[in-house]
Every structure is written in structure tokens, then in C-alpha cells.
Design a protein around this motif. Structure first.
Motif, PDB file in Angstrom:
ATOM      1  N   PRO A 150       0.836  -1.210   0.000  1.00 39.54           N
ATOM      2  CA  PRO A 150       0.000   0.000   0.000  1.00 39.54           C
ATOM      3  C   PRO A 150       0.867   1.255   0.000  1.00 39.54           C
ATOM      4  O   PRO A 150       1.970   1.250   0.557  1.00 39.54           O
ATOM      5  N   THR A 155      -1.541   1.096   7.574  1.00 39.83           N
ATOM      6  CA  THR A 155      -2.971   1.398   7.461  1.00 39.83           C
ATOM      7  C   THR A 155      -3.653   1.275   8.816  1.00 39.83           C
ATOM      8  O   THR A 155      -4.728   1.826   9.030  1.00 39.83           O
ATOM      9  N   HIS A 173      -7.087  -0.293  -0.386  1.00 46.39           N
ATOM     10  CA  HIS A 173      -5.624  -0.264  -0.503  1.00 46.39           C
ATOM     11  C   HIS A 173      -5.124  -1.359  -1.445  1.00 46.39           C
ATOM     12  O   HIS A 173      -3.979  -1.326  -1.889  1.00 46.39           O
ATOM     13  N   TYR A 174      -5.980  -2.347  -1.716  1.00 51.54           N
ATOM     14  CA  TYR A 174      -5.562  -3.528  -2.475  1.00 51.54           C
ATOM     15  C   TYR A 174      -6.485  -3.766  -3.667  1.00 51.54           C
ATOM     16  O   TYR A 174      -7.154  -4.785  -3.760  1.00 51.54           O
TER      17      TYR A 174
END
Length: 412
Positions: A150, A155, A173-174
């Protein structure tokens, strides 16, 4: 649901079904200060005592094996996350029955996310340790096109409230188009006490990287960071608000006192063992940062082998970035509180996934820190260093057994 609301809900459920007002809070760390405030403000209850094996004073804070008479008649209010909660619960059951323990952080929403079928899949995770090169490692690994990390290091998904909303933010984030065909990872030193949560969310098919550093130097670096922008704990429940006022400025003497309360953080082997309850030793890579800087090419090549990077896709690392290097501390208590507020706002924005605001906040933070921070390069007292070495030596030897080699000449 935030931690305060979770604690309030669990306390309300407890007092609705139980008349026992003799309560004990553990541990002193984590959210115990918040628990004490709620008990006092909403129920007019003062705890009988606190339990903390690392910060006891034998007056109001006791280690578990030396609790005062009458503890059998108390209810123990546990305010801890992850592996800390697991260890404390198992130990506490040696002294009291299960019905005497209340998990104040049990959260139905969190539990539902852990049971979800739409969890993010990653191939590797670096859950520790803070001030041991994890920021530099994040930058270095991100340079390899075959690796996805990320853009925002930490995070903090599992560190704070876990619910449907924060889960969706974490998933962003993915994105599939970014991770497709790549070895996917995450670097989260805030997860070092969350072995059970890591296992429950990411599963058992995961490789783990632990960055370690001379624990004495890492602790001193943590101390500086704490007085830069973090909550600082002495004997009070959360912050000793007059810490800087009482000492006037950050000093080696202040570190000597702080270290006695916080030195447990750098007992690496104990934290790694918590993950070994869920993962095999073959799934774990321990990177000694001093060794990495002595042989950047060799250690990074070995790390890429561990992550199953094909030979043709490896990067030949001849240098290693030194990110997040800082010896600055807050000028005074007022500056510390300003910087703490900015850091808390930053983590709130990370959880919301508001990256535009994060970029703006970083600009503001940089300008404010030019005013609120000062350089601090004083060496620790030699007596402090020797006391810490004696304290860490058994843990160092334990780590050496994990590594299969000695760290003599590297750390001691």
C-alpha cells in the motif's frame, strides 16, 4: 464503533447483570485510563487496584503473582488487544475463574469481519518492530515492480476499530488491478501485539518478516518518538501530563525513568513466539538491521528469496534507504500535545481512506514541526545502558537461538 463505545457497552452489560462493584483493571497500559474515567464518571466506582506485570509499584499497581488479599472477590476488567489480551487471560485463569474476567474490548462487528469471506489476501506481512527500519524496508521493497505494498505504510486496520466501514477502506488499498500478478504484502509494526488477530484475518498461509535492532538503541529511539508526538506513560493511567514540565526538558534522566516502564517493548523473542503459536518457523524471516547495513546486497537478496521473487525479477540492492531518521523531540508539554493531536488526526484519516486530506495534513504537520520540535542528541546514561543490557540479555539469547547464530559483536 470506537473503543470508548465498545467499553461503555460492555461495562453496561456487566453492571446490568452483576452487582459486584469490586473491580480490578488490567493492564495499566492500553486503554486502562479510559476504563478508569468511565468507571468514575458514569458509575462513581474506583477500582480496587490495577494489575500490570511490567509497571507495578506494589501500592496500587501489582504484578499478577502478588495481588493483594481479597482479589478472589473482585471482577477483573481486561482492556487489551490481540496477543496481550490472550496472554493476560490465560495467566489470569490461574488465579480466578472465567466468570470473574470481563473482556471490555469484545466487539461483535470486529468478530463479524474476521468471519467474512471477502477478506484481503496478502502474501507477506511485516508486523514488527517499531524503530527497527520498517519504514526503510517499505520504501525499499516498493521499488521492486513484482512487489505490491500500500502507498500508505501502516494502514492500522487491525490496530483500531474493525468494522464493515474500516474493512471496506482497507480493501481499497488492495485494488485488483494494482495487485494482479504481484507478491502482495503489508508492513504494520503496530500489529506486533496482534498475533491472534493477524492469524484470524489473514490466515495461516502467510510469510512474516520481523525487523530487529539492538533493543537498547531501539528503545532510545522509541523514547524520542514518544516525546515527539505520542502518548507518554509513566505511573498514571495514560499520560503524565506534567512530565515535560517536571523535567523541564527531555533528558537522559527522563529516559532512565521512562525506560523502566516501557522497556518490555523491545523483548523481541517474546513477541515473535506469540506468532509462532500460529505460524511455523519456516514462515518467519528475522532481519537484523545492523547486519543488513553491513551486507545490503546479501541480506536483501536473501529476503527476496524468502518472498519467492524469481531470480529475473530481483533487484540488486547496493544501498538501503534510511527513512524516518529523527532525533527531534517536542520543545515542551504544549508542543507535545499539539503534535499528538496531529498524529491522531493522521491515523483517523488513514482509517477513513481520505488520502487527499492526508497529503494536506502532512504539509501542515511539516510546517508546525519546524516550530514545535528541537534536536535532541544526548547519549543515554551509561548506567541506564548497562541496566538495559542486563534486562535484555535473556531475550537476546532467546533470539539468537531462533536465528541459529550469535549476535555478540553486533549487539553486545
Amino acid at each position: 464503533m470506537n473503543e470508548k463505545k465498545i467499553i461503555q457497552k460492555n461495562l453496561q452489560n456487566f453492571f446490568c447483570n452483576n452487582n459486584n462493584k469490586k473491580v480490578v483493571i488490567l493492564p495499566l497500559r492500553n486503554l486502562s485510563g479510559l476504563v478508569r474515567d468511565i468507571l468514575n464518571d458514569e458509575y462513581s466506582i474506583q477500582e480496587q487496584f490495577l494489575v500490570d506485570n511490567y509497571a507495578y509499584d506494589m501500592k496500587h499497581i501489582y504484578p499478577m503473582d502478588c495481588m493483594p488479599d481479597g482479589y478472589e472477590n473482585c471482577t477483573f476488567l481486561l482492556a487489551a488487544f490481540g496477543n496481550t489480551k490472550k496472554i493476560l487471560t490465560e495467566k489470569l485463569l490461574e488465579y480466578v475463574s472465567e466468570d470473574r474476567i470481563v473482556d471490555l474490548l469484545f466487539d461483535e462487528e470486529r468478530d463479524e469481519v474476521f468471519r467474512s469471506n471477502s477478506k484481503v489476501h496478502i502474501d507477506f506481512l511485516c508486523p514488527g518492530f517499531a524503530k527497527c527500519g520498517t519504514t526503510s524496508l517499505h520504501y525499499a521493497l516498493s521499488q521492486n515492480p513484482k512487489i505490491f505494498l500500500p502507498k500508505v505504510k501502516e494502514t492500522c486496520f487491525l490496530r483500531y476499530s474493525v468494522n464493515e466501514s474500516t474493512h471496506e477502506t482497507f480493501k481499497h488499498h488492495y485494488c485488483n488491478e494494482d495487485t494482479l500478478g504481484k507478491i502482495v504484502g503489508d508492513i504494520e509494526p503496530s500489529y506486533i501485539c496482534n498475533a491472534e488477530d493477524v492469524y484470524r484475518y489473514f490466515g495461516n498461509d502467510l510469510k512474516l518478516i520481523f525487523c530487529v535492532r539492538n533493543p537498547i538503541n531501539a528503545l532510545y529511539s522509541n523514547f524520542k518518538m514518544a516525546f515527539r508526538n505520542e502518548m507518554v506513560m509513566f505511573e498514571s493511567s495514560s499520560i503524565e501530563s506534567d512530565a515535560l514540565e517536571r523535567f523541564e526538558q527531555v533528558s537522559p534522566e527522563m529516559f532512565d525513568r521512562w525506560a523502566m516502564k516501557c522497556r518490555y517493548k523491545e523483548r523481541y523473542s517474546e513477541r515473535i513466539k506469540a506468532f509462532l503459536e500460529y505460524y511455523s518457523r519456516e514462515q518467519i524471516k528475522i532481519v537484523v538491521i545492523e547486519e543488513l547495513y553491513a551486507d545490503i546486497y546479501g541480506v536483501m537478496n536473501d529476503l527476496q528469496d524468502f518472498l519467492n521473487i524469481p531470480e529475473k525479477d530481483k533487484i540488486e540492492y547496493r544501498s538501503f534507504p534510511q527513512e524516518n531518521i529523527g532525533s527531534k523531540v517536542s520543545k515542551n508539554q504544549e508542543c507535545l500535545e499539539i503534535n499528538m493531536g496531529i498524529k491522531q488526526l493522521y491515523f483517523n484519516l488513514v482509517q477513513k481512506g481520505d488520502f487527499q486530506s492526508i497529503a494536506l495534513l502532512r504539509d501542515v504537520r511539516d510546517k508546525i514541526e519546524r516550530i514545535t520540535l528541537v534536536d535532541y542528541n544526548e547519549p543515554m546514561l551509561e548506567s541506564t545502558r548497562q541496566n538495559l543490557l542486563d534486562y535484555y540479555m535473556d531475550s537476546i539469547h532467546d533470539l539468537e537461538r531462533m536465528l541459529g547464530r550469535s549476535l555478540q559483536g553486533v549487539w553486545y
